[in-house]
Design a protein around this motif. Structure first.
Motif, PDB file in Angstrom:
ATOM      1  N   ASP A 139       0.813  -1.213   0.000  1.00 18.36           N
ATOM      2  CA  ASP A 139       0.000   0.000   0.000  1.00 18.36           C
ATOM      3  C   ASP A 139       0.848   1.265   0.000  1.00 18.36           C
ATOM      4  O   ASP A 139       2.016   1.268   0.393  1.00 18.36           O
ATOM      5  N   PHE A 140       0.203   2.368  -0.409  1.00 18.20           N
ATOM      6  CA  PHE A 140       0.845   3.667  -0.597  1.00 18.20           C
ATOM      7  C   PHE A 140       0.020   4.691   0.181  1.00 18.20           C
ATOM      8  O   PHE A 140      -1.119   4.987  -0.183  1.00 18.20           O
ATOM      9  N   LEU A 141       0.578   5.212   1.279  1.00 19.86           N
ATOM     10  CA  LEU A 141      -0.173   6.079   2.192  1.00 19.86           C
ATOM     11  C   LEU A 141       0.423   7.488   2.184  1.00 19.86           C
ATOM     12  O   LEU A 141       1.625   7.670   2.356  1.00 19.86           O
ATOM     13  N   THR A 142      -0.466   8.488   2.014  1.00 23.49           N
ATOM     14  CA  THR A 142      -0.054   9.892   1.981  1.00 23.49           C
ATOM     15  C   THR A 142      -0.885  10.670   2.983  1.00 23.49           C
ATOM     16  O   THR A 142      -2.120  10.619   2.934  1.00 23.49           O
ATOM     17  N   GLY A 143      -0.224  11.409   3.880  1.00 20.96           N
ATOM     18  CA  GLY A 143      -0.951  12.107   4.931  1.00 20.96           C
ATOM     19  C   GLY A 143      -1.368  13.525   4.571  1.00 20.96           C
ATOM     20  O   GLY A 143      -2.528  13.864   4.628  1.00 20.96           O
ATOM     21  N   HIS A 144      -0.426  14.376   4.244  1.00 21.36           N
ATOM     22  CA  HIS A 144      -0.649  15.797   3.969  1.00 21.36           C
ATOM     23  C   HIS A 144      -0.975  16.576   5.255  1.00 21.36           C
ATOM     24  O   HIS A 144      -2.136  16.773   5.600  1.00 21.36           O
ATOM     25  N   ALA A 145       0.025  17.031   5.935  1.00 26.02           N
ATOM     26  CA  ALA A 145      -0.103  17.974   7.057  1.00 26.02           C
ATOM     27  C   ALA A 145      -0.859  17.380   8.233  1.00 26.02           C
ATOM     28  O   ALA A 145      -1.588  16.406   8.120  1.00 26.02           O
TER      29      ALA A 145
END
Length: 417
Positions: A173-179
């Protein structure tokens, strides 16, 4: 003129959406209950303020329902569906023959925090309605604090702003949070925390399970094996598993710790420490044809690599790119792969595996039982004092040299003119 009967000259029937014919021509809906149907190409189809039916057909489509209880069907291609407020039904609707598509459900415009679970095929309360959503692989959350859960497959989960909890479960999986303060929980499989959007330094230590200041908030990392950072000079530290730690611009500090790790820096002055295990440093210069990288894996002091003044510690293997690579190994076993370019390798002692890749390469295994593969190009290959060196020149007119065990130092030598 050729005659035709009514059957052979008949036009194909117009496409239907959820069993209904198109009521609106074009991409935008009205304030009524519309039926909007795309074409076989990439469409962006927008509903209006009522209960709409929208079908994308083939192509990579973007479908937005807006207000109302909408029914959206992506069908073929890699589609992104956003139902908007209301009790919506979103169906990725992959067509027969298109089973490998990757579809995304989006809550980008939501004004409340979202709770969504990809495993559920029945209606679930998402925060902007009681929505029935199925057939998707990826999630884009809202600008608020969301709780987003994947499934057993491969998912890309993007939290955007807010304190998000992203749980990927199985798959790679590929997880991106952003701030803000996020939780990245990869579950099983090989999972990546993505910070490539960052323009300020990122600090991540995968060996910690408590919240840590990543530079993008106070984030927690569970079940994460890989990290991808930005271009501002990052500090990435692995754990006892096999990690991929990728940084780009800026002065980076990368430590693999235990496991078999791959470390990639940028074009500035980087520090690489593989730690225990068989670890690899990656030098890949995008648009790098004609440039040269020079690396000595045995050297423990700062060295001018052509990518900056780098420190390379406890690294056994090397992976190159389109540039020309000049690489010396350690006194133990090494795997050195140059990729494209005209590469020059010296394996030194140990049983080495040297792969020149495309280009005119010079491969010297040194002492030990080495395997050398020149691949395409005019290559020069040779061993030294090895009892069982194998040299494969690949495609091209190749030269085999040196060594005391055979005239060429290659006990097995092959080439394809």
């Amino acid at each position: 003129m050729l005659a035709c009967d009514s059957q052979s000259c008949a036009q194909p029937p117009p496409p239907l959406c959820d069993g209904l014919q198109r009521t609106v021509e074009g991409i935008g809906g009205t304030d009524g209950a519309d039926v909007i149907i795309g074409n076989p190409w990439d469409d962006r189809l927008l509903g209006g303020e009522d209960n709409d039916r929208i079908c994308g057909l083939d192509g990579n489509d973007g479908l937005e329902g807006d207000i109302g209880n909408d029914r959206l069907f992506g069908q073929g291609g890699n589609d992104t569906l956003n139902g908007g407020p209301g009790n919506d039904r979103l169906d990725a609707g992959d067509l027969a023959g298109d089973p490998g598509s990757s579809d995304t459900v989006s809550f980008l415009d939501a004004t409340t925090a979202i709770t969504f679970d990809l495993r559920k095929a029945n209606a679930q309360s998402t925060g902007q309605g009681s929505d029935t959503i199925f057939g998707f692989e990826n999630i884009i959350g809202s600008p608020l604090g969301d709780t987003l859960t994947g499934d057993a497959g491969t998912n890309a989960i993007q939290g955007l702003a807010g304190n998000d909890k992203m749980t990927a479960l199985g798959g790679d999986d590929f997880l991106t949070g952003h701030a803000d303060n996020d939780t990245f929980d990869g579950g099983t499989g090989r999972d990546l925390a993505n910070f490539i959007y960052m323009t300020t330094p990122v600090t991540v230590n995968l060996g910690l399970t408590a919240s840590q200041n990543s530079g993008d908030g106070s984030d927690k990392f569970l079940g994460i094996e890989d990290v991808q950072a930005g271009n501002a000079g990052d500090t990435l530290i692995g754990n006892n598993q096999d990690n991929n730690l990728f940084a780009f611009g800026g002065i980076n500090h990368l430590e693999g710790k235990g496991g078999e790790d791959r470390l990639l820096g940028g074009v500035d002055d980087d520090f690489f420490d593989g730690g225990p295990g068989v670890d690899m440093v990656v030098y890949f210069l995008f648009e790098g044809a004609g440039a040269t990288v020079t690396v000595d894996l045995r050297k423990t002091t700062v060295q001018a690599t052509g990518f900056g003044n780098d420190t390379i510690l406890a690294i056994e293997d090397y992976d190159g790119g389109p540039q020309n690579d000049v690489v010396k190994g350690t006194d133990g076993p090494n795997t050195i792969d140059g990729g494209e370019g005209n590469d020059r390798f010296m394996g030194r002692a140990g049983d080495d595996n040297l792969v020149g890749g495309q280009g005119n390469d010079n491969l010297d295994g040194g002492p030990g039982n080495d395997i050398m593969d020149g691949d395409a190009g005019v290559d020069t290959l040779g061993g030294k004092d090895g009892a069982a060196d194998v040299c494969n020149g690949g495609i091209g007119v190749d030269k085999f040299i040196g060594g005391s065990k055979a005239a060429s130092g290659c006990e097995t030598a092959t080439s394809i003119p």
